[in-house]
Design an enzyme around this catalytic site. Sequence first.
Site, PDB file in Angstrom:
ATOM      1  N   GLU A  56      41.911  27.512 -24.631  1.00 30.18           N
ATOM      2  CA  GLU A  56      42.009  28.236 -23.361  1.00 30.18           C
ATOM      3  C   GLU A  56      41.345  27.490 -22.206  1.00 30.18           C
ATOM      4  O   GLU A  56      41.891  27.425 -21.100  1.00 30.18           O
ATOM      5  CB  GLU A  56      41.377  29.634 -23.476  1.00 30.18           C
ATOM      6  CG  GLU A  56      42.135  30.594 -24.376  1.00 30.18           C
ATOM      7  CD  GLU A  56      41.664  30.541 -25.815  1.00 30.18           C
ATOM      8  OE1 GLU A  56      42.079  31.411 -26.597  1.00 30.18           O
ATOM      9  OE2 GLU A  56      40.869  29.627 -26.159  1.00 30.18           O
TER      10      GLU A  56
ATOM     11  N   HIS B  46      19.121   9.698 -11.531  1.00 33.57           N
ATOM     12  CA  HIS B  46      20.375  10.452 -11.594  1.00 33.57           C
ATOM     13  C   HIS B  46      20.635  11.270 -10.333  1.00 33.57           C
ATOM     14  O   HIS B  46      21.670  11.102  -9.684  1.00 33.57           O
ATOM     15  CB  HIS B  46      20.378  11.389 -12.805  1.00 33.57           C
ATOM     16  CG  HIS B  46      21.543  12.330 -12.832  1.00 33.57           C
ATOM     17  ND1 HIS B  46      22.761  11.983 -13.379  1.00 33.57           N
ATOM     18  CD2 HIS B  46      21.694  13.597 -12.364  1.00 33.57           C
ATOM     19  CE1 HIS B  46      23.596  12.994 -13.252  1.00 33.57           C
ATOM     20  NE2 HIS B  46      22.968  13.989 -12.636  1.00 33.57           N
TER      21      HIS B  46
ATOM     22  N   HIS C  93      38.311  42.232 -28.314  1.00 40.55           N
ATOM     23  CA  HIS C  93      39.560  41.876 -27.652  1.00 40.55           C
ATOM     24  C   HIS C  93      39.914  42.810 -26.493  1.00 40.55           C
ATOM     25  O   HIS C  93      40.922  42.577 -25.815  1.00 40.55           O
ATOM     26  CB  HIS C  93      40.708  41.887 -28.669  1.00 40.55           C
ATOM     27  CG  HIS C  93      40.738  40.686 -29.556  1.00 40.55           C
ATOM     28  ND1 HIS C  93      39.659  40.276 -30.298  1.00 40.55           N
ATOM     29  CD2 HIS C  93      41.733  39.787 -29.818  1.00 40.55           C
ATOM     30  CE1 HIS C  93      39.978  39.189 -30.981  1.00 40.55           C
ATOM     31  NE2 HIS C  93      41.220  38.871 -30.707  1.00 40.55           N
TER      32      HIS C  93
ATOM     33  N   HIS D 225      23.171  11.866  -5.534  1.00 36.99           N
ATOM     34  CA  HIS D 225      23.076  11.214  -6.841  1.00 36.99           C
ATOM     35  C   HIS D 225      23.350   9.721  -6.683  1.00 36.99           C
ATOM     36  O   HIS D 225      24.512   9.290  -6.719  1.00 36.99           O
ATOM     37  CB  HIS D 225      24.089  11.833  -7.805  1.00 36.99           C
ATOM     38  CG  HIS D 225      23.877  13.294  -8.051  1.00 36.99           C
ATOM     39  ND1 HIS D 225      24.173  14.253  -7.109  1.00 36.99           N
ATOM     40  CD2 HIS D 225      23.404  13.958  -9.135  1.00 36.99           C
ATOM     41  CE1 HIS D 225      23.897  15.450  -7.607  1.00 36.99           C
ATOM     42  NE2 HIS D 225      23.423  15.296  -8.820  1.00 36.99           N
TER      43      HIS D 225
END
Length: 682
Positions: A426, A262, A488, A28
């Site tokens: 999380e 890029h 869950h 890159h």
Amino acid sequence: MSNTLDEQCVNTLRLLSVDMVQKANSGHPGLPLGAAPMAYALWTRHLKHHPANPLWPDRDRFVLSAGHGSALLYSLLHVTGYDLSLDDIKQFRQWGSKAPGHPERGHTAGVEVTTGPLGQGLANAVGMAIAEAHLAARYNREGHAIVDHRTWAIVSDGDLMEGVASEAASLAGHLRLGKLICLYDNNSVTLSAGTDMTFSEDRAKRFEAYGWQTISVDNGNDLKAIDAALDSARAESVRPSLILVRTHLGFGSPEQDSFKAHGSPLGVADVKKTKEKLGWPVEPPFLVPEPALAHFREALARGAKAEADWDERMVACARAFPELVHELQERLRGELPHGWDADIPVFPADAKGMATRVAGGKVMNAIAPKLPALCGGSADLDPSTHTELKGLGDFNPPIQPGEDSEGSDAGGWSRAGRNVHFGVREHAMGAIVNGLAAHGGCIGYGSTFLIFSDYMRPPIRLAALMGLHVVHVFTHDSLALGEDGPTHQPIEQLASLRAVPGLTLIRPGDANETAVAWKVALEARDRPVLLALTRQLVATLDRSRYASAEGLRRGAYVLSDARDNAPALILMASGSEVGLILAAADRLGAEGVAVRCVSVPSWDLFDAQPATYRDEVLPPKVTARLAVELGVEQGWHRYVGERGDMLGIDRFGASAPADVLLEKYGFTVDNVVARARKLLAA
């Protein structure tokens, strides 16, 4: 050749990077061409580091969150004097190279964290800044500033698009991490298009809303403006800083400002044009002019002086506060203090027992007072995961003049507190915990329900890739959590996490196995450990009847055995299902069946044992084997063999009380006995 020394140094970084990518025919080049000026200003005028000692504890931490721009980092490391030679960078992206495609912690001197998955590095940097602030609050004394450094990151458009960056930046602003400074390579181009296609919000206002200081630099080649922005960021002691530097992807190349610059080499012809545009000799490649190298290598003398000054401060502090400095040095070495495990409880036999999440909380709180390095928290689930370190305070934002600290949790508004409240974040929690560990001095832990490990897979995988000492405490580990239902109830999570190389997953079967699991987790300095714990009660086994829970250390062990150690049938299980196979074995034993019960809390630990031990536990001649676990069957066949059987779950759960679910899904003594009889009759 470039006109000024500064320009020569910037172009050295740019074109070393271009030559690396071109020789490898992979990489890159766009980011190094555009971001080299800001990197140069930071590394030569503001970054506190010592290339001859990359692990000096009071160094500034630098994170290239945009890890695809690794050629720029390798150029910086080489020219400033780290252990990365010109020959090394000529082997960019090749087999065995010290310069892999994306930066890898532990592989290249000076690389703090493994980056590449975008957003992770920014969140790691937040964790590093938390670690610095916590250690400074605990160990600095008036006149003795022995922990005093910053965390810097270069971030990209892609980093700021990722959700993990939003989570982490929000928390960083709330926590007022004033020593965290991010340079934003604001080039308005991503891999496939300009950002006007996907990314139009006002990033400065967004970060201001998070509680950050924002500073804009309109010209990414204006070293004076970049330098002033860095000074302003350093002067801000409360808010983290985002410096928005308007750069040009692929600066100086024919593909400038195009996504084509890029992620692909420029090509021989365009490399030539780029060098000519920047006033650089086309030949030889990998040119480092002597004046530029001498200027960059001044980092060695500056670093040596900074480290020597720190050594003097440490000596002075040790005279005044010897126990304090001893504790800090022990933490920085990653050592466990003497007697850290002395108060871990031994749980008495109890048919009713306790949830292993509850046992885990008791064990953590027995360890924590003697293990200052243990710090972390949960994603807003402390009451459910039992992971609060009681009485050890919260890591809070610093109180400012005129603010009221009333309403703060126990421990007050303190950086020294060891409970980090991550909020419902999380993904960021996993990456921040990685940053705590990568910084050094902290054994970080994070906690949530096992099902939400799905939100944390990238940082879990990266922790394993980096060999970081972190602990994941995941509770509510099975269908038996009950009424919350299939959203869950983890079904495939155990199998998928066991597939991560370098991650040790432990699913203890009772309270005493949980205690040993925590010992293993804290002793495992070179890898992350995941503890899968129950919501429901499980019996605490009578260890006068069954084997010691210390057998967990070997991953699997014989809990109970047939007379004369000659089993006709082996029952094996992990976690809460261990009690189920023991009950089934009692019934089968009453019928005269010779049964061996094996607890298998950790495949990783068991597979690491010598073949002789594994064959002792699972004798090859005993082919009647039944494994029982509340999860998908995948992987268990390595232990049950071709003639064995597996009682698992091949569909999602349902909403109902736990005892109803266990019956409906066949996790009953009757069904285990029936499956065992079928095996014996085969």
